[in-house]
Design an enzyme around this catalytic site. Sequence first.
Site, PDB file in Angstrom:
ATOM      1  N   CYS A 134     -30.868  61.946  16.814  1.00 52.58           N
ATOM      2  CA  CYS A 134     -31.577  63.126  16.038  1.00 52.58           C
ATOM      3  C   CYS A 134     -31.785  64.282  16.945  1.00 52.58           C
ATOM      4  CB  CYS A 134     -32.834  62.485  15.758  1.00 52.58           C
ATOM      5  SG  CYS A 134     -34.060  63.635  15.175  1.00 52.58           S
ATOM      6  N   HIS A 178     -32.241  59.579   6.260  1.00 53.24           N
ATOM      7  CA  HIS A 178     -32.734  60.125   7.503  1.00 53.24           C
ATOM      8  C   HIS A 178     -33.717  61.436   7.392  1.00 53.24           C
ATOM      9  CE1 HIS A 178     -31.790  60.693  12.148  1.00 53.24           C
ATOM     10  NE2 HIS A 178     -32.283  61.984  11.789  1.00 53.24           N
ATOM     11  N   GLU A 179     -33.069  62.387   6.923  1.00 51.84           N
ATOM     12  CA  GLU A 179     -33.601  63.696   6.601  1.00 51.84           C
ATOM     13  C   GLU A 179     -35.099  63.507   5.710  1.00 51.84           C
ATOM     14  OE1 GLU A 179     -33.041  65.814   8.240  1.00 51.84           O
ATOM     15  OE2 GLU A 179     -30.906  65.025   8.877  1.00 51.84           O
ATOM     16  N   HIS A 182     -37.720  62.385   7.712  1.00 46.40           N
ATOM     17  CA  HIS A 182     -38.334  63.129   8.589  1.00 46.40           C
ATOM     18  C   HIS A 182     -39.622  63.973   7.834  1.00 46.40           C
ATOM     19  CE1 HIS A 182     -36.497  63.627  12.329  1.00 46.40           C
ATOM     20  NE2 HIS A 182     -35.054  63.943  11.711  1.00 46.40           N
TER      21      HIS A 182
END
Length: 216
Positions: A134, A178-179, A182
């Site tokens: 990351c 993954h995003e 966030h």
Amino acid sequence: MTKILPVSTISIFRIILILPQINMELLPTKAWLVLDDVKEINEPTKPVQFPLDQASLDCIAKMMAYVDASYNGDAEKYGIIPGIGIAANQIGYWKQMFYIHLMDGGVEHKCLLINPKIINLSANKSFLKSGEGCLSVPKMHQGYVIRHEWITITGFDWLQQKEITITATGLFGMCLQHEFDHLQGRFYYHRINPLNPLFTNKEWKVINPALPSDSE
């Protein structure tokens, strides 16, 4: 001599002057990045309001500049860590947006999703054999990051200027998850088994893309 412009031309000029402008000539820098020890990046982000204001457009310009430089092989040129995706809060804008630009299985994937929502996830799990990294996490966390084999996500794509729905597997599917994490204030290491970081199940799909080890 004074030249009188047609009303339509004057209207166009007014629109250009009034609407916020996006700067597509930014040079990416690692100074943009917010690290995981910052309180705000560990908290859920807020929805983006339409029409987009200048702050939102500035964020879009930065996200695209950073990831596109990585995609084009210019990370070393700009002294940045290469990444295949980035979320708005990783550059200090606490709103629901992320940008992805990557190759997966010989296919180019590129989207800039605003206010994304997950509408379906597979029951079966999956993980990247190489693990994940990351841009906002300077310290590597060893272990398999367990995610879903496929994801269906919807949102407004800034690149296409319309609402879209994506169903994705493989590296692209992992990156979307993954995003999206966030935007919820979560990092990849939150999905590593704390008791046995290398634990796997034979039914889980293993993804083995050719990726730089430090890419997001």
